[in-house]
Design a protein around this motif. Structure first.
Motif, mmCIF file in Angstrom:
data_model
loop_
_atom_site.group_PDB
_atom_site.id
_atom_site.type_symbol
_atom_site.label_atom_id
_atom_site.label_comp_id
_atom_site.label_asym_id
_atom_site.label_seq_id
_atom_site.Cartn_x
_atom_site.Cartn_y
_atom_site.Cartn_z
ATOM 1 N N ASP A 1 -11.045 -1.505 -3.215
ATOM 2 C CA ASP A 1 -10.542 -0.583 -4.512
ATOM 3 C C ASP A 1 -11.636 0.245 -4.855
ATOM 4 O OD1 ASP A 1 -7.960 -2.344 -4.699
ATOM 5 O OD2 ASP A 1 -9.245 -3.842 -5.732
ATOM 6 N N ALA A 2 -10.781 1.740 -5.175
ATOM 7 C CA ALA A 2 -11.784 2.774 -5.427
ATOM 8 C C ALA A 2 -10.770 3.709 -6.570
ATOM 9 C CB ALA A 2 -12.273 3.588 -4.235
ATOM 10 N N VAL A 3 -11.504 4.693 -6.837
ATOM 11 C CA VAL A 3 -10.879 5.653 -7.773
ATOM 12 C C VAL A 3 -10.949 7.007 -7.108
ATOM 13 C CG1 VAL A 3 -11.037 6.804 -9.828
ATOM 14 C CG2 VAL A 3 -11.259 4.362 -9.988
ATOM 15 N N GLN B 1 -5.394 4.803 3.584
ATOM 16 C CA GLN B 1 -4.442 3.890 2.818
ATOM 17 C C GLN B 1 -3.864 2.734 3.625
ATOM 18 O OE1 GLN B 1 -3.389 4.776 -1.276
ATOM 19 N NE2 GLN B 1 -3.801 6.803 -0.590
ATOM 20 N N GLY C 1 -9.159 10.514 -10.139
ATOM 21 C CA GLY C 1 -8.872 9.671 -11.498
ATOM 22 C C GLY C 1 -7.569 8.593 -10.946
ATOM 23 N N GLN C 2 -7.082 8.579 -9.833
ATOM 24 C CA GLN C 2 -6.209 7.480 -9.478
ATOM 25 C C GLN C 2 -6.655 6.293 -8.720
ATOM 26 O OE1 GLN C 2 -2.985 8.103 -10.342
ATOM 27 N NE2 GLN C 2 -3.505 9.943 -11.371
ATOM 28 N N PRO C 3 -6.277 5.290 -8.913
ATOM 29 C CA PRO C 3 -6.725 3.988 -8.238
ATOM 30 C C PRO C 3 -6.362 3.768 -6.902
ATOM 31 C CG PRO C 3 -4.842 3.323 -9.889
ATOM 32 C CD PRO C 3 -5.191 4.814 -9.894
ATOM 33 N N VAL C 4 -7.103 3.803 -6.096
ATOM 34 C CA VAL C 4 -6.556 3.422 -4.417
ATOM 35 C C VAL C 4 -7.075 2.399 -3.836
ATOM 36 C CG1 VAL C 4 -6.126 6.068 -4.264
ATOM 37 C CG2 VAL C 4 -8.513 5.138 -3.630
ATOM 38 N N ARG C 5 -6.927 1.828 -2.807
ATOM 39 C CA ARG C 5 -7.347 0.777 -2.016
ATOM 40 C C ARG C 5 -7.397 1.321 -0.585
ATOM 41 N NH1 ARG C 5 -8.029 -4.644 -2.511
ATOM 42 N NH2 ARG C 5 -7.812 -5.894 -0.748
ATOM 43 N N GLU D 1 1.973 2.176 -3.450
ATOM 44 C CA GLU D 1 0.720 2.715 -4.123
ATOM 45 C C GLU D 1 0.284 4.034 -3.686
ATOM 46 O OE1 GLU D 1 -2.319 -0.335 -3.110
ATOM 47 O OE2 GLU D 1 -0.785 -2.118 -4.088
ATOM 48 N N VAL E 1 0.155 7.342 -6.122
ATOM 49 C CA VAL E 1 -0.898 8.434 -6.294
ATOM 50 C C VAL E 1 -0.797 9.833 -5.740
ATOM 51 C CG1 VAL E 1 -3.326 8.599 -5.062
ATOM 52 C CG2 VAL E 1 -2.445 6.301 -5.731
ATOM 53 N N HIS F 1 0.781 -1.188 -0.119
ATOM 54 C CA HIS F 1 -0.013 -0.004 -0.103
ATOM 55 C C HIS F 1 0.739 1.284 -0.024
ATOM 56 C CE1 HIS F 1 -3.563 -2.448 0.294
ATOM 57 N NE2 HIS F 1 -3.341 -2.906 1.450
#
Length: 217
Positions: free
Chosen positions: A160-162, A124, A165-169, A15, A19, A12
């Motif tokens: 998992d989400a956006v 996150q 505009g960026q993918p995040v967990r 990641e 982001v 994470h």
């Protein structure tokens, strides 16, 4: 969804760094108009004595949190996992100190700070990590020291989400559970506040924000 935080090595953390490196100053512009965040900062400032030592966890671009505190004459240490955000904060807020690091790996002395800010910087991390980190942060407060924390109060674990505009967990807790988590960490909760905020960004969507303030017992 708040300031960035995570582990700079694997999983994470890398990641999260990616982001918020990508978002950079765009993130600051999107969240600059949050009245609830500024209300929280004003409440925190009202409880601090001159020249207090404050830790800003997930300090992002340094605005508004670190800048507001530094401009008021407090000694601020901002910690963020994103190199881009940390460099931007250092340029924008020369009156504060910033470190690019994972707060979970940073040594924190018992009673080191007069206040700790944790604005949206837990999202996150896994739920268990959030609980452990809150306990560490509270121990880094002097007795009676102030904690200001905020989250997006949704009951999710590893979803998992956006975000812009960026993918995040993300993982989080509902408002009552987050308040209880803060109390279990050793904080006497004095104030909570809920608000709905839409980031000023083409991909921004309305999101609930929840703020908790209290003192180390």
């Amino acid at each position: 969804m708040g300031d960035s935080q995570g582990r700079a090595g694997e999983g994470h953390g890398s990641e999260a760094a990616a982001v918020f490196d990508a978002l950079g100053a765009e993130y600051e512009r999107a969240f600059a108009a949050s009245a609830a965040h500024r209300q929280s900062l004003e409440r925190l400032l009202a409880g601090l004595t001159p020249g207090s030592s404050v830790l800003d966890v997930g300090s992002g671009t340094g605005r508004p949190t670190a800048q507001t505190l530094a401009d008021a004459g407090h000694r601020v240490l901002g910690v963020d996992v994103s190199p881009v955000m940390t460099a931007l904060a250092a340029r924008q807020v020369p009156g504060a100190e910033f470190r690019c690091a994972d707060i979970r790996d940073l040594p924190l002395a018992e009673g080191e700070f007069d206040a700790v800010c944790v604005y949206f910087s837990l999202l996150q991390l896994e739920r268990g990590e959030q609980s452990d980190l809150l306990e560490r942060l509270v121990r880094s407060l002097r007795p009676g020291g102030l904690l200001a924390a905020a989250t997006v109060p949704v009951d999710v674990a590893g979803v998992d989400a956006v975000f812009m505009g960026q993918p995040v967990r993300v993982s989080s807790f509902g408002a009552e559970e987050f308040t209880a988590l803060t109390a279990r960490a050793g904080v006497a909760v004095e104030w909570t506040h809920s608000a709905l905020f839409t980031p000023d960004h083409p991909a921004g969507e309305p999101e609930p924000h929840f703020f908790v303030h209290g003192r180390r017992i």
